[in-house]
Design an enzyme around this catalytic site. Sequence first.
Site, mmCIF file in Angstrom:
data_model
loop_
_atom_site.group_PDB
_atom_site.id
_atom_site.type_symbol
_atom_site.label_atom_id
_atom_site.label_comp_id
_atom_site.label_asym_id
_atom_site.label_seq_id
_atom_site.Cartn_x
_atom_site.Cartn_y
_atom_site.Cartn_z
ATOM 1 N N GLU A 33 7.200 81.550 41.845
ATOM 2 C CA GLU A 33 5.833 81.036 41.882
ATOM 3 C C GLU A 33 5.183 81.124 40.502
ATOM 4 O OE1 GLU A 33 3.956 81.896 46.221
ATOM 5 O OE2 GLU A 33 4.517 83.657 45.070
ATOM 6 N N GLU A 34 5.412 82.244 39.828
ATOM 7 C CA GLU A 34 4.842 82.417 38.488
ATOM 8 C C GLU A 34 5.328 81.314 37.553
ATOM 9 O OE1 GLU A 34 4.488 85.911 35.049
ATOM 10 O OE2 GLU A 34 5.592 86.285 36.913
ATOM 11 N N GLY A 35 6.631 81.006 37.639
ATOM 12 C CA GLY A 35 7.180 79.936 36.811
ATOM 13 C C GLY A 35 6.619 78.581 37.184
#
Length: 456
Positions: free
Chosen positions: A199-201
């Site tokens: 998700e961060e990416g």
Amino acid sequence: MLSCCEISKGSFAENKTEKLMWHEAVTTGPQKSNVKTFCSKNILAILGFSSIIAVIALLAVGLTQNKALPENVKYGIVLDAGSSHTSLYIYKWPAEKENDTGVVHQVEECRVKGPGISKYVQKVNEIGIYLTDCMERAREVIPRSQHQETPVYLGATAGMRLLRMESEELADRVLDVVERSLSNYPFDFQGARIITGQEEGAYGWITINYLLGKFSQVASNEILRDPCFHPGYKKVVNVSDLYKTPCTKRFEMTLPFQQFEIQGIGNYQQCHQSVLELFNTSYCPYSQCAFNGIFLPPLHGDFGAFSAFYFVMKFLNLTSEKVSQEKVTEMMKKFCSQPWEEIKTSYAGVKEKYLSEYCFSGTYILSLLLQGYHFTADSWEHIHFIGKIQGSDAGWTLGYMLNLTNMIPAEQPLSTPLSHSTYVFLMVLFSLVLVTVAIIGLLIFHKPSYFWKDMV
């Protein structure tokens, strides 16, 4: 005696005569000039007054229409709770939005003093004070009238992911205290959660493409200019096709169009930078990592690159061990920048579906080897792109077969019918018999009389 009709006619004649006499009287002589002057002044006065009213009306309408409207904006707060520190970001966008997506820009950043929230696991009572300064700063920046409608989100990343791996109970305890602290402020708190590395990416990808204007290009003309395709390449893509795989399904969103067009611009460097966004190198729990927190041992010895690595690099004529890493990069830049029509002419026998993707595939392989697995110009010479070894394809199938054969129970080896000693004895015996028979045969053939005399 006069009739009624005659009386009426007489009266009309008299009245007409009187009117004509009066008109002649007022339109002749000095009185005629006075009347004209009086009428002219009145008309000018009326016209002047009307003009003034019209000018005032125009000014009033113009000023009213062009008066600056009050700013109709929305605010949002996001706290990035990382492994080393926490940062608070305040965003602002027009309330009307654009294509149902807020045209967002950052108006404030506040770095919370102290380490990441995962370090407060043994002193959770200090988390409220820890967040105070930046949350008070948000009170000042955002108008008081909009406090209650301003959403607040907290996303925890690497530090809290590691804490959750060690103890889910402790991680939940920290998040509970964070939620209670943020709920005390007059904003619309939406919760705190630990976001995954994927998700961060993905959110980082959205940020970069948004700030670079990639999304607006797709929304103003429904065109996406892609650096990983050759200049002049065009392809219409259905939006629904983007979300057919499990990896992209969860990021599905509603867009104001059903299709968009990809237009290639053939820029290797931009394509390379886009590919690097797939490799999350923000954290490493080991002494050395490749990406996504995966341990990477020191590079040592020779490495075989097969399957897609080989096929792509073979097509690009980059499998020779004599070609340096710098040369490979230069050749990729040149290949990606070639016009699409020229590429189609040069490789007429290759299907366009595969031909169009070699620029991206080659760039991806180089990015993975150099930035993902950390090969250098020196260690590049130890990579061997392999298609076949001793007539067998270099791939997973042979290894798979070898592994499966280890699971089949071994059988007793087949043995010969005779023992070795018995075999030797019989072979010698029958050899002597054959020699004896051969000698007797020769004697009979050459000296038959002698043989028969002895017999007699």
